[in-house]
Design a protein around this motif. Structure first.
Motif, PDB file in Angstrom:
ATOM      1  N   TYR A  40       0.829  -1.208   0.000  1.00 51.29           N
ATOM      2  CA  TYR A  40       0.000   0.000   0.000  1.00 51.29           C
ATOM      3  C   TYR A  40       0.862   1.256   0.000  1.00 51.29           C
ATOM      4  O   TYR A  40       0.605   2.212  -0.741  1.00 51.29           O
ATOM      5  CB  TYR A  40      -0.919   0.004   1.218  1.00 51.29           C
ATOM      6  N   ASP A  41       1.883   1.279   0.847  1.00 50.52           N
ATOM      7  CA  ASP A  41       2.751   2.463   0.947  1.00 50.52           C
ATOM      8  C   ASP A  41       3.453   2.744  -0.377  1.00 50.52           C
ATOM      9  O   ASP A  41       3.602   3.903  -0.780  1.00 50.52           O
ATOM     10  CB  ASP A  41       3.772   2.267   2.059  1.00 50.52           C
ATOM     11  N   ARG A  42       3.893   1.693  -1.048  1.00 48.78           N
ATOM     12  CA  ARG A  42       4.605   1.886  -2.315  1.00 48.78           C
ATOM     13  C   ARG A  42       3.680   2.423  -3.398  1.00 48.78           C
ATOM     14  O   ARG A  42       4.053   3.323  -4.154  1.00 48.78           O
ATOM     15  CB  ARG A  42       5.250   0.569  -2.751  1.00 48.78           C
ATOM     16  N   ILE A  43       2.468   1.867  -3.470  1.00 52.13           N
ATOM     17  CA  ILE A  43       1.511   2.351  -4.464  1.00 52.13           C
ATOM     18  C   ILE A  43       1.115   3.788  -4.159  1.00 52.13           C
ATOM     19  O   ILE A  43       1.012   4.631  -5.063  1.00 52.13           O
ATOM     20  CB  ILE A  43       0.261   1.443  -4.484  1.00 52.13           C
ATOM     21  N   LYS A  44       0.898   4.073  -2.882  1.00 52.61           N
ATOM     22  CA  LYS A  44       0.514   5.432  -2.480  1.00 52.61           C
ATOM     23  C   LYS A  44       1.589   6.438  -2.897  1.00 52.61           C
ATOM     24  O   LYS A  44       1.282   7.529  -3.399  1.00 52.61           O
ATOM     25  CB  LYS A  44       0.294   5.468  -0.965  1.00 52.61           C
ATOM     26  N   GLU A  45       2.840   6.086  -2.704  1.00 52.55           N
ATOM     27  CA  GLU A  45       3.943   6.965  -3.089  1.00 52.55           C
ATOM     28  C   GLU A  45       4.048   7.085  -4.605  1.00 52.55           C
ATOM     29  O   GLU A  45       4.220   8.184  -5.154  1.00 52.55           O
ATOM     30  CB  GLU A  45       5.255   6.422  -2.522  1.00 52.55           C
ATOM     31  N   TYR A  46       3.923   5.966  -5.285  1.00 56.91           N
ATOM     32  CA  TYR A  46       4.115   5.936  -6.736  1.00 56.91           C
ATOM     33  C   TYR A  46       3.068   6.764  -7.470  1.00 56.91           C
ATOM     34  O   TYR A  46       3.370   7.456  -8.453  1.00 56.91           O
ATOM     35  CB  TYR A  46       4.086   4.482  -7.196  1.00 56.91           C
ATOM     36  N   LEU A  47       1.807   6.714  -7.019  1.00 51.94           N
ATOM     37  CA  LEU A  47       0.741   7.422  -7.710  1.00 51.94           C
ATOM     38  C   LEU A  47       0.962   8.929  -7.742  1.00 51.94           C
ATOM     39  O   LEU A  47       0.567   9.605  -8.689  1.00 51.94           O
ATOM     40  CB  LEU A  47      -0.604   7.104  -7.055  1.00 51.94           C
ATOM     41  N   ALA A  48       1.573   9.466  -6.703  1.00 50.22           N
ATOM     42  CA  ALA A  48       1.789  10.914  -6.627  1.00 50.22           C
ATOM     43  C   ALA A  48       3.235  11.305  -6.903  1.00 50.22           C
ATOM     44  O   ALA A  48       3.608  12.463  -6.712  1.00 50.22           O
ATOM     45  CB  ALA A  48       1.374  11.423  -5.246  1.00 50.22           C
TER      46      ALA A  48
END
Length: 868
Positions: A101-109
Motif C-alpha cells: 500500500y505504501d509503495r503504491i501510495k507513493e508511486y501514484l503521486a
C-alpha cells in the motif's frame, strides 16, 4: 479385479488429496479488490505557483489518467479511479500488505527529479545525467539488479566517481552491502547517492539524522562495483535478499526473501521511470473499504475459507458438473473427474506461486480449465465407445482410442495455450488473471490427460471382470457387432443420422441480423459518446461534500455534528438532502515546520451534485439560501467565522474507468482467436482455420451485442465472458475437425471426388454431436449455477457465459462445416491452396504404411490369380 481396485483407489486418492489441501491453497491465494477489503487514497492537485488558485480545464483528468497508467504499470489488476470536482482524485484498490500500500501510495503521486551525488553533495541533476534514461531490472542469480543508463558517462566519471575515489582514500571497511557481494571495500562516506527531489537544504550530512531527508535517497552505489558492463555506460545497484531473509548453508535465500527483493527493485524502477508531473499531487488521507463482491477468506486466529456465495457456487457447480460426467460416461467418468480436478488444482498452485490474485477473471479461467479437461476426456471416451461399436474388445478399443486421442488432446491444449498467451499481453491486468490460469491449466491438462487419464483407462479397460459389462462405460452391448459373424458397425451414436447443418442458412441469417444491428448500435452510441451497455444503478456517478477543518480550532468536531447540525436542516431543490454516510478522515500536514492536524468530514451523496443547485438552510437560528455551494459556505463561516479554520466544497464524482476495459478485452480476444486459428490452419487447412475463427468471433460478439441491444443493465466484468466463449468455440472446432480428419483417413480409398470429402464434414458434426452437446450442457450449467448461487455482482457475467456457450455450440454444429466447405470452394476457384510441405521422412512413412497395413482385425487373404 486388482486393476479395478487400483483404478478406483488412485482416482479417489487424487480427489481426497485435493480436498484435504484445497483449503491451504485457497487461503494462501491473494485476492484483489473484488474479494478482499481495500483502501481508498485521496489526492489533491494544485498549481505549484498558486496552491489555492484554479487549475486549467482538464488538469484533474490528465492526472487521473497518469495514475491509471501507473496502476497498470504496477500490476494492479483491479482498481477504481474517480475525479472529485476539479482538483481531487480518489483511487480504490486492494493490496496484500501495508508495504505494498505504501509503495503504491507513493508511486501514484510521485514527481521525481533525480540527482546523482557524492556525499559531499557534488551533483549532476536531471538531464545532465539521465536524459531519455529508462531504468530496468536485470538478474544476477538471486539478486535483482537495478540498471540505469547514463546520458553522459564521461562527465559522471570525471565529476562523481573521481570525487568518491578521493573521499575513499586509503580507508577500508567490510560493512557495506550494496551489491551482490557479502562485503564491500568502500566506506559509507564514499558511496554515490541517487536522490529524488533533492533541495538545496538537503545534504548527506542532514540525512544521517533526519529521516525525511534520508527518505529522498532512492539508491546507494558502491563506486567500485557501479558499472553494469564493461562498456561503462550504465550504473547498477543490486537489491540484496539479505534484508528480507537469511541464506542457508549453500548461500541460497528463501523464495519469500527473493520475491520481496524483486518487489523492492521493481518499485525503484517504477519510481525512476515515472513521468514528471506539472502540478503538485498531495496525498490527503486514506479510507478503508470493504470487498466489492465479498471476502473469500476469513481472517480470525487462522486464515480460513469464508462461506461465501462465490465458494458455494463453485462447489455446487463442480459437484453437479462432475455428477453429469458420471451420468454420461459412467465408471470411466471417475478418471475424467480426477484428471480435470488435478489440472485445476495444479493450475491454482502455480497461479499462486507467480503472485497472481484471485479475481472474477480468474474464476472464468478456472471454468475454462474445467471445460478443457472435460473436453479432452469426452473426446477420449467417445473414441473408445466408437471403437467398441466397431466390434473391438475393451483392451483393443482403448489402445486405439489412446492413439487416436493423442493429437486432438495436444490440439486442445495448444489452442488454449496460444489463445491465453496472446490475450495476456493485450487485455490489461484483469485479462492477465484469466490468461495465467489457462496457461498453467492447458499445460497441466496436456500432462495429466496424456499420462494420468490414459493410465487410469488402461487399468479400467484391462480389468477382466469388466470386459462384458459394457454398460459400466455407457455402451449399449446390443449395438456392438460380432466380428466373428462378419457383422459390420451399424451404430455411430445417438445423432449419427441428424443433419445439424440443415438449417445453416436460417442460423446464418439470424446471426447476421443480430451482428449488423449490434455493430450499428455500438457505432451510434460510440460516436455520440454514450455507453454501449446500460449501467447498473450502483455504477452511476455520485457526489461528495467535503468539510475540511482544523482539528483543534473548529466547532465541527464529529460526524454527528455534521448530520444533526447541518444536513438535517438543509434542503436541495426543495427536498431534504439525501446522503448515505458521513465519514471522518484525518491528516497531519507540516506547515512552516509545524505539524497541523486536519479533519475531513465526507458526506456520500446518492446522486451527482455540482454545487449550483438551489438550496436552503434553516435551523431556526440561521437561515441561508442560494446555490448549494453558497449556502454551505455560509453555514461553515457562521460556525467558525474563519475560512482558515473550516472550508466546505461540493465534489461531483466521475468514474474515469470501469474495469475491465471492454475495448482491451475485445482486442485480446480477437488477436488471441487469430493466433489459435492460425494453429488450426496449420493442422487442418486454411478453410478450417478461418471457419473456426469466424464461429468463435461470431459467438463472442453476439454475446455482447445481445446485452447492448436489449439494454439489460450490466456490470463491467461482463466483457470477461467472451474470453471463455471464444475459447469454448475453438474447443468445439477442434473436436469436429479431428473427427472429419479421421473420416477422411478411414475412407480415403473410397473418396473419388471433393463432394464426397465435403459430405464428410456434415457427417463429422453428427458423429461428434454427443460429446459436443454433453460438454455444452455441463459448461452452460456451470454458468447457470453461478448466475443463481453466485454473488449478484457476477450475475450478468455468468448469464453472458451461459448465452455464449449455447451460441458457440449452435454455430459450431450448424455453421462451422458449411463455412469450411464454402471457403474451400472459394479458395479452389481463385487458385489458393495452402498446404504445408511434407517431409521426406513423412512420405517414406506413408509409403511404408500403404505397402503394409498393420491391424488387429482379420484380413482377407490375397492370392495371385484367384479371381482370374
Amino acid at each position: 479385479m486388482r486393476r479395478l481396485i487400483a483404478y478406483i483407489t488412485l482416482s479417489v486418492a487424487v480427489l481426497l488429496g485435493i480436498a484435504i489441501n484445497a483449503g491451504t491453497v485457497v487461503t494462501k491465494s491473494n485476492a484483489n479488490l473484488e474479494f478482499s477489503d481495500g483502501k481508498q487514497f485521496v489526492y489533491r492537485i494544485s498549481d505549484p505557483e498558486d496552491e489555492t488558485g484554479p487549475l486549467p480545464t482538464g488538469t484533474v483528468d490528465d492526472i487521473a489518467q497518469t495514475m491509471i497508467s501507473r496502476l497498470e504499470t504496477a500490476g494492479v489488476n483491479k482498481y477504481n479511479v474517480e475525479t472529485e470536482g476539479e482538483n481531487q482524485v480518489r483511487v480504490t484498490l486492494a493490496e496484500n500488505s501495508s508495504t505494498a500500500y505504501d509503495r503504491i501510495k507513493e508511486y501514484l503521486a510521485y514527481n521525481g527529479v533525480f540527482s546523482i551525488c557524492t556525499t559531499k553533495d557534488t551533483c549532476a541533476v536531471g538531464d545532465e545525467m539521465f536524459k531519455d534514461s529508462t531504468a530496468r531490472i536485470e538478474y544476477n542469480g538471486q539478486y535483482p539488479v537495478v540498471v540505469i543508463p547514463l546520458s553522459d558517462p564521461t562527465k559522471f566519471v570525471e565529476q562523481i566517481v573521481s570525487e568518491a575515489q578521493t573521499i575513499q582514500g586509503d580507508s577500508t571497511t567490510t560493512t557495506g552491502n550494496y551489491d551482490n557481494s557479502t562485503t564491500s571495500s568502500t566506506t559509507a562516506d564514499a558511496m554515490i547517492l541517487l536522490w529524488a527531489n533533492k533541495s538545496e537544504s538537503d545534504t548527506y550530512e542532514a540525512s544521517l539524522t533526519d529521516t525525511k531527508i534520508a527518505d529522498k535517497i532512492l539508491l546507494k552505489f558502491d563506486y567500485t562495483r557501479i558499472w553494469f558492463s564493461n562498456a561503462k555506460t550504465e550504473i547498477c545497484s543490486a537489491v540484496s535478499p539479505a534484508q528480507f531473509g537469511t541464506a542457508d548453508k549453500n548461500n541460497k535465500y528463501p523464495v519469500s526473501a527473493v520475491t520481496q527483493a524483486n518487489d523492492l527493485a521493481a518499485h525503484y524502477v517504477r519510481l525512476f521511470n515515472a513521468s514528471a508531473l506539472s502540478f503538485n499531487v498531495d496525498f490527503l488521507f486514506e479510507v478503508a473499504v470493504t470487498a466489492e463482491v465479498e471476502s473469500l477468506i476469513s481472517l480470525n486466529r487462522h486464515a480460513t475459507i469464508a462461506f461465501s456465495r462465490t465458494m458455494l457456487a463453485i462447489l455446487i457447480g463442480l459437484l453437479i458438473v462432475f455428477a453429469g460426467v458420471i451420468v454420461f460416461y459412467r465408471l470411466s467418468g471417475l478418471a475424467a473427474i480426477a484428471t480435470t480436478s488435478l489440472s485445476l488444482f495444479v493450475a491454482l498452485i502455480f497461479y499462486n506461486l507467480v503472485g497472481m490474485e484471485i479475481t472474477g477473471a480468474a474464476i472464468i479461467g478456472m471454468l475454462a480449465v474445467v471445460a478443457l479437461g472435460i473436453a479432452s476426456a469426452f473426446l477420449y471416451f467417445s473414441k473408445l465407445k466408437n471403437e467398441v461399436y466397431k466390434g473391438r474388445g475393451l483392451k483393443k478399443a482403448n489402445n486405439e482410442a489412446s492413439k487416436r486421442s493423442l493429437w486432438p488432446t495436444i490440439d486442445l491444449s495448444v489452442v488454449a495455450f496460444l489463445f491465453s498467451l496472446v490475450a495476456y499481453f493485450l487485455g490489461g491486468p484483469m485479462v492477465k488473471c484469466f490468461s495465467i490460469m489457462v496457461v498453467f491449466g492447458s499445460l497441466a491438462n496436456l500432462l495429466f490427460v496424456l499420462t494420468g487419464l490414459k493410465g487410469l483407462m488402461w487399468l479400467l479397460t484391462n480389468t477382466v471382470e469388466l470386459q462384458d459389462k459394457l454398460h459400466l462405460f455407457g455402451i449399449d452391448k446390443t449395438k456392438v457387432p460380432n466380428n466373428l459373424n462378419e457383422e459390420k458397425q451399424n451404430y455411430f451414436g445417438r445423432f449419427a443420422e441428424v443433419d445439424f447443418t440443415k438449417k445453416a442458412s436460417k442460423v446464418a441469417l439470424g446471426a447476421s441480423i443480430v451482428t449488423v444491428a449490434g455493430v450499428a448500435l455500438m457505432l451510434i452510441l460510440g460516436l455520440t459518446g454514450k455507453s454501449i451497455f446500460a449501467s447498473t444503478p450502483s455504477s452511476v456517478d455520485n457526489g461528495r461534500i467535503y468539510f475540511e477543518v482544523l482539528a483543534d480550532r473548529s466547532d465541527i468536531d464529529s460526524t454527528a455534528y455534521v448530520e444533526d447540525k447541518i444536513l438535517a436542516h438543509l434542503t436541495v431543490d426543495g427536498a431534504p438532502i439525501v446522503y448515505t454516510t458521513v465519514s471522518l478522515s484525518e491528516m497531519t500536514k507540516t506547515v512552516e515546520e509545524v505539524a497541523v492536524d486536519y479533519r475531513f468530514y465526507v458526506v456520500e451523496l446518492d446522486k451527482k451534485l455540482t454545487g449550483d443547485e438551489p438550496a436552503v438552510f434553516d435551523d431556526t437560528v440561521h437561515s441561508y439560501n442560494g446555490t448549494l455551494s453558497e449556502v454551505l459556505n455560509d453555514i461553515v463561516f457562521g460556525i467558525d467565522a474563519d475560512t482558515d479554520v473550516s472550508t466546505v466544497s461540493v465534489k461531483p464524482v466521475t468514474s474515469l474507468i470501469s474495469q475491465p476495459n471492454i475495448a482491451k478485452v475485445a482486442l485480446a480476444v480477437s488477436i488471441g482467436l487469430i493466433a489459435a486459428s492460425f494453429y488450426l490452419f496449420l493442422r487442418y487447412r486454411l478453410s478450417r482455420g478461418l471457419a473456426a475463427l469466424a464461429v468463435a468471433a461470431l459467438s463472442s460478439f453476439i454475446t455482447l451485442a445481445f446485452f447492448a441491444l436489449t439494454r439489460i443493465p450490466v456490470t463491467a466484468p461482463i466483457s470477461l465472458s467472451i474470453l471463455l466463449v471464444g475459447l469454448f468455440a475453438l474447443i468445439l472446432s477442434v473436436i469436429i475437425f479431428n473427427k472429419e480428419r479421421e473420416l477422411i483417413k478411414d475412407e480415403k480409398d473410397k473418396i473419388k471426388a471433393k463432394e464426397i470429402v465435403n459430405s464428410l464434414g456434415v457427417k463429422s458434426v453428427a458423429l461428434t454431436a454427443t460429446p459436443v452437446l454433453a460438454l455444452t450442457f455441463l459448461v452452460a450449467y456451470f454458468g447457470i449455477n453461478f448466475f443463481g448461487f453466485g454473488p449478484s455482482a457476477y450475475a450478468t457475467m455468468f448469464a453472458a457465459v451461459t448465452l455464449g456457450i449455447v451460441l458457440s455450440a449452435l454455430f459450431a454444429t450448424s455453421l462451422l462445416m458449411p463455412m469450411s466447405v464454402a471457403l474451400a470452394k472459394l479458395f479452389g476457384k481463385i487458385g489458393i491452396n495452402f498446404k504445408l510441405p511434407e517431409s521426406r521422412r513423412g512420405r517414406a512413412r506413408s509409403e511404408k504404411k500403404a505397402a503394409k497395413v498393420k491391424t488387429g482385425e482379420p484380413q482377407e487373404a490375397v492370392f495371385i490369380g484367384i479371381n482370374d
